[in-house]
Design a protein around this motif. Structure first.
Motif, PDB file in Angstrom:
ATOM      1  N   ARG A 161      29.064  -5.300 -23.490  1.00  0.00           N
ATOM      2  CA  ARG A 161      28.189  -4.245 -22.995  1.00  0.00           C
ATOM      3  C   ARG A 161      26.564  -4.250 -23.099  1.00  0.00           C
ATOM      4  O   ARG A 161      25.705  -3.337 -22.658  1.00  0.00           O
ATOM      5  CB  ARG A 161      28.665  -2.978 -23.382  1.00  0.00           C
ATOM      6  CG  ARG A 161      30.096  -2.411 -23.234  1.00  0.00           C
ATOM      7  CD  ARG A 161      30.690  -1.493 -24.152  1.00  0.00           C
ATOM      8  NE  ARG A 161      30.159  -0.182 -23.681  1.00  0.00           N
ATOM      9  CZ  ARG A 161      30.726   0.914 -24.313  1.00  0.00           C
ATOM     10  NH1 ARG A 161      31.627   0.666 -25.315  1.00  0.00           N
ATOM     11  NH2 ARG A 161      30.449   1.978 -23.900  1.00  0.00           N
ATOM     12  N   LYS A 162      26.268  -5.225 -23.604  1.00  0.00           N
ATOM     13  CA  LYS A 162      24.722  -5.670 -23.842  1.00  0.00           C
ATOM     14  C   LYS A 162      24.199  -4.525 -24.864  1.00  0.00           C
ATOM     15  O   LYS A 162      23.231  -4.343 -24.886  1.00  0.00           O
ATOM     16  CB  LYS A 162      24.010  -6.059 -22.750  1.00  0.00           C
ATOM     17  CG  LYS A 162      24.589  -6.642 -21.657  1.00  0.00           C
ATOM     18  CD  LYS A 162      23.600  -7.423 -20.681  1.00  0.00           C
ATOM     19  CE  LYS A 162      24.039  -8.143 -19.701  1.00  0.00           C
ATOM     20  NZ  LYS A 162      24.490  -9.604 -20.215  1.00  0.00           N
ATOM     21  N   ASP A 163      24.907  -4.019 -25.834  1.00  0.00           N
ATOM     22  CA  ASP A 163      24.639  -3.049 -26.806  1.00  0.00           C
ATOM     23  C   ASP A 163      24.217  -4.009 -28.008  1.00  0.00           C
ATOM     24  O   ASP A 163      25.116  -4.125 -28.838  1.00  0.00           O
ATOM     25  CB  ASP A 163      25.727  -2.155 -27.043  1.00  0.00           C
ATOM     26  CG  ASP A 163      25.436  -0.921 -27.830  1.00  0.00           C
ATOM     27  OD1 ASP A 163      26.074   0.138 -27.906  1.00  0.00           O
ATOM     28  OD2 ASP A 163      24.159  -0.934 -28.524  1.00  0.00           O
ATOM     29  N   GLN A 164      23.060  -4.161 -28.369  1.00  0.00           N
ATOM     30  CA  GLN A 164      22.654  -5.106 -29.254  1.00  0.00           C
ATOM     31  C   GLN A 164      22.638  -4.472 -30.734  1.00  0.00           C
ATOM     32  O   GLN A 164      23.343  -5.083 -31.528  1.00  0.00           O
ATOM     33  CB  GLN A 164      21.268  -5.670 -29.253  1.00  0.00           C
ATOM     34  CG  GLN A 164      20.586  -6.765 -30.119  1.00  0.00           C
ATOM     35  CD  GLN A 164      19.314  -7.079 -29.854  1.00  0.00           C
ATOM     36  OE1 GLN A 164      18.563  -6.510 -30.277  1.00  0.00           O
ATOM     37  NE2 GLN A 164      19.088  -8.240 -29.310  1.00  0.00           N
ATOM     38  N   LYS A 165      22.206  -3.282 -30.557  1.00  0.00           N
ATOM     39  CA  LYS A 165      22.412  -2.404 -31.977  1.00  0.00           C
ATOM     40  C   LYS A 165      23.690  -2.509 -32.479  1.00  0.00           C
ATOM     41  O   LYS A 165      24.106  -2.555 -33.677  1.00  0.00           O
ATOM     42  CB  LYS A 165      21.744  -0.974 -31.649  1.00  0.00           C
ATOM     43  CG  LYS A 165      21.703  -0.118 -32.725  1.00  0.00           C
ATOM     44  CD  LYS A 165      21.026   1.107 -32.496  1.00  0.00           C
ATOM     45  CE  LYS A 165      20.747   2.016 -33.798  1.00  0.00           C
ATOM     46  NZ  LYS A 165      20.158   3.354 -33.561  1.00  0.00           N
ATOM     47  N   ALA A 166      24.860  -2.141 -31.424  1.00  0.00           N
ATOM     48  CA  ALA A 166      26.268  -1.911 -31.853  1.00  0.00           C
ATOM     49  C   ALA A 166      26.647  -3.313 -32.467  1.00  0.00           C
ATOM     50  O   ALA A 166      27.361  -3.292 -33.589  1.00  0.00           O
ATOM     51  CB  ALA A 166      27.154  -1.221 -30.755  1.00  0.00           C
ATOM     52  N   ASN A 198      16.494 -14.668 -30.880  1.00  0.00           N
ATOM     53  CA  ASN A 198      16.006 -13.809 -29.807  1.00  0.00           C
ATOM     54  C   ASN A 198      14.838 -13.077 -30.323  1.00  0.00           C
ATOM     55  O   ASN A 198      13.885 -12.801 -29.610  1.00  0.00           O
ATOM     56  CB  ASN A 198      16.950 -12.826 -29.255  1.00  0.00           C
ATOM     57  CG  ASN A 198      18.139 -13.543 -28.767  1.00  0.00           C
ATOM     58  OD1 ASN A 198      18.008 -14.612 -27.940  1.00  0.00           O
ATOM     59  ND2 ASN A 198      19.151 -12.898 -28.484  1.00  0.00           N
ATOM     60  N   LYS A 199      14.640 -12.594 -31.796  1.00  0.00           N
ATOM     61  CA  LYS A 199      13.536 -12.166 -32.431  1.00  0.00           C
ATOM     62  C   LYS A 199      12.446 -13.260 -32.774  1.00  0.00           C
ATOM     63  O   LYS A 199      11.509 -12.730 -33.120  1.00  0.00           O
ATOM     64  CB  LYS A 199      14.054 -11.055 -33.425  1.00  0.00           C
ATOM     65  CG  LYS A 199      14.720  -9.903 -32.915  1.00  0.00           C
ATOM     66  CD  LYS A 199      13.635  -9.104 -32.160  1.00  0.00           C
ATOM     67  CE  LYS A 199      14.728  -7.612 -31.721  1.00  0.00           C
ATOM     68  NZ  LYS A 199      13.734  -6.710 -31.071  1.00  0.00           N
ATOM     69  N   ASN A 200      12.827 -14.454 -32.659  1.00  0.00           N
ATOM     70  CA  ASN A 200      11.870 -15.484 -32.994  1.00  0.00           C
ATOM     71  C   ASN A 200      11.483 -15.344 -34.412  1.00  0.00           C
ATOM     72  O   ASN A 200      10.485 -15.627 -34.954  1.00  0.00           O
ATOM     73  CB  ASN A 200      10.659 -15.347 -32.203  1.00  0.00           C
ATOM     74  CG  ASN A 200      10.011 -16.873 -32.120  1.00  0.00           C
ATOM     75  OD1 ASN A 200      10.421 -17.987 -32.327  1.00  0.00           O
ATOM     76  ND2 ASN A 200       8.760 -16.955 -32.172  1.00  0.00           N
ATOM     77  N   ASN A 231      19.442 -24.157 -31.862  1.00  0.00           N
ATOM     78  CA  ASN A 231      18.472 -22.935 -32.169  1.00  0.00           C
ATOM     79  C   ASN A 231      17.685 -23.187 -33.560  1.00  0.00           C
ATOM     80  O   ASN A 231      16.356 -22.925 -33.448  1.00  0.00           O
ATOM     81  CB  ASN A 231      19.107 -21.715 -32.343  1.00  0.00           C
ATOM     82  CG  ASN A 231      19.625 -21.295 -30.973  1.00  0.00           C
ATOM     83  OD1 ASN A 231      19.286 -21.714 -29.965  1.00  0.00           O
ATOM     84  ND2 ASN A 231      20.814 -20.463 -31.133  1.00  0.00           N
ATOM     85  N   TYR A 232      18.285 -23.802 -34.480  1.00  0.00           N
ATOM     86  CA  TYR A 232      17.474 -24.027 -35.824  1.00  0.00           C
ATOM     87  C   TYR A 232      16.462 -24.997 -35.469  1.00  0.00           C
ATOM     88  O   TYR A 232      15.152 -24.731 -36.145  1.00  0.00           O
ATOM     89  CB  TYR A 232      18.756 -24.637 -36.958  1.00  0.00           C
ATOM     90  CG  TYR A 232      17.969 -24.827 -38.206  1.00  0.00           C
ATOM     91  CD1 TYR A 232      17.544 -23.863 -39.218  1.00  0.00           C
ATOM     92  CD2 TYR A 232      17.552 -26.275 -38.429  1.00  0.00           C
ATOM     93  CE1 TYR A 232      17.112 -24.236 -40.371  1.00  0.00           C
ATOM     94  CE2 TYR A 232      17.148 -26.634 -39.607  1.00  0.00           C
ATOM     95  CZ  TYR A 232      16.889 -25.597 -40.604  1.00  0.00           C
ATOM     96  OH  TYR A 232      16.145 -25.952 -41.796  1.00  0.00           O
ATOM     97  N   GLN A 233      16.674 -26.017 -34.841  1.00  0.00           N
ATOM     98  CA  GLN A 233      15.732 -26.888 -34.388  1.00  0.00           C
ATOM     99  C   GLN A 233      14.458 -26.489 -33.800  1.00  0.00           C
ATOM    100  O   GLN A 233      13.323 -26.479 -33.977  1.00  0.00           O
ATOM    101  CB  GLN A 233      16.267 -28.134 -34.139  1.00  0.00           C
ATOM    102  CG  GLN A 233      17.334 -28.907 -34.828  1.00  0.00           C
ATOM    103  CD  GLN A 233      16.624 -29.607 -35.970  1.00  0.00           C
ATOM    104  OE1 GLN A 233      15.261 -29.819 -36.172  1.00  0.00           O
ATOM    105  NE2 GLN A 233      17.425 -29.716 -36.961  1.00  0.00           N
ATOM    106  N   ILE A 234      14.985 -25.488 -32.629  1.00  0.00           N
ATOM    107  CA  ILE A 234      13.926 -25.016 -31.765  1.00  0.00           C
ATOM    108  C   ILE A 234      12.863 -24.043 -32.629  1.00  0.00           C
ATOM    109  O   ILE A 234      11.798 -24.238 -32.564  1.00  0.00           O
ATOM    110  CB  ILE A 234      14.464 -24.004 -30.696  1.00  0.00           C
ATOM    111  CG1 ILE A 234      15.481 -25.186 -29.798  1.00  0.00           C
ATOM    112  CG2 ILE A 234      13.517 -23.448 -29.998  1.00  0.00           C
ATOM    113  CD1 ILE A 234      16.262 -24.490 -28.603  1.00  0.00           C
ATOM    114  N   LEU A 235      13.442 -23.339 -33.405  1.00  0.00           N
ATOM    115  CA  LEU A 235      12.921 -22.303 -34.253  1.00  0.00           C
ATOM    116  C   LEU A 235      11.892 -22.881 -35.083  1.00  0.00           C
ATOM    117  O   LEU A 235      10.708 -22.638 -35.463  1.00  0.00           O
ATOM    118  CB  LEU A 235      13.344 -21.198 -34.856  1.00  0.00           C
ATOM    119  CG  LEU A 235      13.937 -20.003 -34.186  1.00  0.00           C
ATOM    120  CD1 LEU A 235      14.998 -19.136 -35.154  1.00  0.00           C
ATOM    121  CD2 LEU A 235      12.976 -19.298 -33.469  1.00  0.00           C
TER     122      LEU A 235
END
Length: 592
Positions: A161-166, A198-200, A231-235
């Motif tokens: 549902r793209k409810d990130q908070k939940a 996503n929050k970088n 993702n670890y290498q990207i950040l």
């Protein structure tokens, strides 16, 4: 003798009982294994037969949990095969039976299977409510056990549902569960890692990554998914390593990550290319995952179409004129709509072109203004040394002034100094214009950084002021080779060393080389006056403001910046160095 026979009989009974227990247990394990194998197939009759055998065996061995779990799997089987009514009927029977037997585990299984059925129906709101009810029930009656399986389903629903908070809330709940299963903990950490990426937030991501590594080592499960490593290498800015790891990903994840990597690297063309591939593949996956729903819709639409065609055939003779008229009107409307739409698109295209032309005009005007401003400032800079040249030359050539030999020599020195300044400024302007006019430099030479740097130090140390030493230090072997443009690298070294020589009255100037991944790092460090704090942000600019005036910064560092772009590298001032100034540049060891 009798006692011995009794003991022997008891021993035989125990052995037989243990063998029977082991045999029954093995049989139950085989049934359970076959149940789990069949639950993902379409062989309903065989699955139901196996689960009924398993239920009977569980009753025989008083295995309450496995009994209700096997029964609950029957409901899950029906739900996954879209037999929702049967699935709900089985859940109701489980609930009634559990109530009669006063079984908390049976009541929990009934709640869980109802939630699974709602999820299979894609009734996400009902599914969420029922899974929450199951979690609360499990916390109440089984406080020492983890409800991670139900919370994991809640996390999936929230993600859908793209409810990130939940989704984050349920992930954190999983981590707080008592005796949580490693697989559930791993999925929760994976969800939190996606949020951190996503929050970088590199710091948060690294802490989650470390927890996942600990989990992998202690529990021996593969909780570190390839996408987490990528993702670890990207950040952490390791884009080349991230691109290598992308090859281990599934196609849809690989294309998405590669789009992100190339975007961060500044290659937006490649980023767009991989995002198009990702979208195309993702759309096909979505279509496949919803295949059953689409198929049922097609069947319904086909039935309705057949009824409509039958009605049309019955009325065809009476309404053919109307049909022809409506078709003609429809064709005219469609043609008019197409014409209007094309006209609308043409207007939009012209508006877009006008906006682009306006931007180009403003850019050209800005460039023209900058050019005029540059010419004005350069004229002022040239006029400053020319005035004393003209004045002193006039004094030397005039018979009105009686000059002493030492005065005449002093005037000559000043004229020479001003002339050198003018010549240096003109040479630097020509050099800056040359490099800024180029789009690239030919990569036509393989050189040793150590040999070139030693040569530059040997040729320029004589220009240092008295008491100033010039050294060279390198972490590279002498046979280390770099493919680059030799003239460009020499220009960089010349201007950086001249800058250090100009501002260092005592101490040491050090030229050093080292390797940094696939880049060669070179630095020029001096113990001179350093760069004032208010100039550090503009040290590579051509001009700087001095109150109401604008003064030339000196073109050496500006030339360096123009050259480093052509060499596909970067240059910066090391702000952490406070004993003078340190300028650092990096160039690729191999040009692609």
């Amino acid at each position: 003798m009798i006692r011995r026979n009794i003991l022997l009989l008891c021993a035989v009974v125990c052995v037989v009982s243990q063998n029977a227990f082991a045999r029954d247990h093995l049989h139950m394990v085989k049934l359970q294994s076959e149940m789990l194998k069949l639950i993902s197939t379409n062989d309903r009759d065989r699955f139901m037969d196996v689960t009924e055998q398993l239920k009977a065996e569980c009753l025989k061995q008083s295995n309450e949990r496995l009994f209700y779990t096997a029964w609950g799997n029957q409901s899950t089987f029906e739900a996954t095969h879209q037999n929702y009514v049967k699935a709900d009927e089985i859940s109701d029977k489980i609930a009634d039976y559990a109530e009669d037997q006063n079984s908390y585990w049976g009541n929990y299984i009934a709640l869980h299977t109802r939630a699974v059925t709602a999820l299979q129906k894609q009734d996400y709101q009902a599914a969420e409510e029922k899974f929450i009810e199951a979690v609360n029930f499990r916390h109440k009656y089984f406080p020492d056990e983890s409800a991670g399986d139900d919370l994991q389903e809640l996390m999936k629903i929230a993600n859908h549902r793209k409810d990130q908070k939940a989704g984050l809330k349920y992930a954190r709940q999983i981590l707080d569960e008592p005796n949580v299963a490693p697989i559930h903990k791993g999925r929760a950490l994976f969800r939190l890692s996606q949020f951190a990426f996503n929050k970088n937030n590199t710091e948060l991501y690294d802490s989650i990554y470390n927890e996942m590594m600990i989990l992998k080592k202690t529990d021996g499960i593969g909780t570190i998914e390839p996408v987490v490593e990528v993702n670890y290498q990207i950040l952490n800015g390791n884009y080349d390593e991230a691109l290598k790891l992308c090859q281990e990903l599934e196609p849809e994840k690989r294309y998405e990550r590669m789009a992100v990597i190339y975007h961060r690297m500044g290659d937006n063309d490649k980023a767009y290319e991989y995002m198009v591939k990702f979208k195309a593949l993702n759309d096909s996956i979505v279509l496949v995952s919803h295949g059953n729903v689409v198929a049922s819709c097609y069947v319904q639409m086909n039935n309705e179409r057949m009824k409509l065609e039958q009605t049309l055939l019955e009325e065809e003779n009476a309404k053919w004129r109307h049909l022809f008229l409506f078709t003609l009107i429809g064709a005219v409307v469609i043609i008019l709509a197409v014409i209007i739409w094309q006209h609308h698109l043409r207007i939009k295209r012209l508006e877009k072109e006008n906006v682009q032309l306006d931007k180009a005009r403003k850019k050209a005007e800005k460039a023209f203004d900058m050019k005029n401003e540059f010419i004005t400032h350069i004229t002022d800079e040239l006029r400053a040394p020319m005035n004393p040249i003209e004045g002193f030359s006039e004094i030397l050539g005039s018979s009105e002034y009686e000059l002493q030999p030492e005065e005449r020599e002093d005037l000559s020195k000043r004229i020479k100094s001003s002339s050198k300044h003018v010549t240096k400024l003109i040479d630097e302007l020509a050099e800056l214009s040359l490099y800024e006019s180029k789009k690239s430099l030919p990569i036509n030479y393989t050189l040793s950084p150590n040999h070139l740097c030693r040569h530059m130090v040997d040729s320029m140390h004589a220009l240092c002021k008295p008491g100033v030493r010039m050294n060279f230090a390198s972490d590279l072997p002498d046979d280390y080779a770099v493919q680059t443009n030799q003239e460009g690298v020499q220009t960089l070294l010349k201007h950086l060393l001249m800058n250090a020589i100009q501002h260092t009255d005592h101490g040491v100037i050090t030229l050093s080389c080292s390797e940094n991944g696939d880049m060669v790092r070179t630095s020029v460090t001096d113990t001179g006056s350093g760069v004032p704090e208010d100039r550090k942000d503009h040290v590579f600019d051509t001009f700087r403001e001095m109150g109401d005036n604008v003064k030339l910064n000196g073109l050496g560092l500006t030339i360096c910046q123009a050259v480093i772009k052509l060499l596909h590298g970067r240059i910066w001032l090391d702000r952490d160095y406070t004993e003078g100034s340190r300028f650092v540049f990096e160039i690729p060891s191999k040009q692609s």
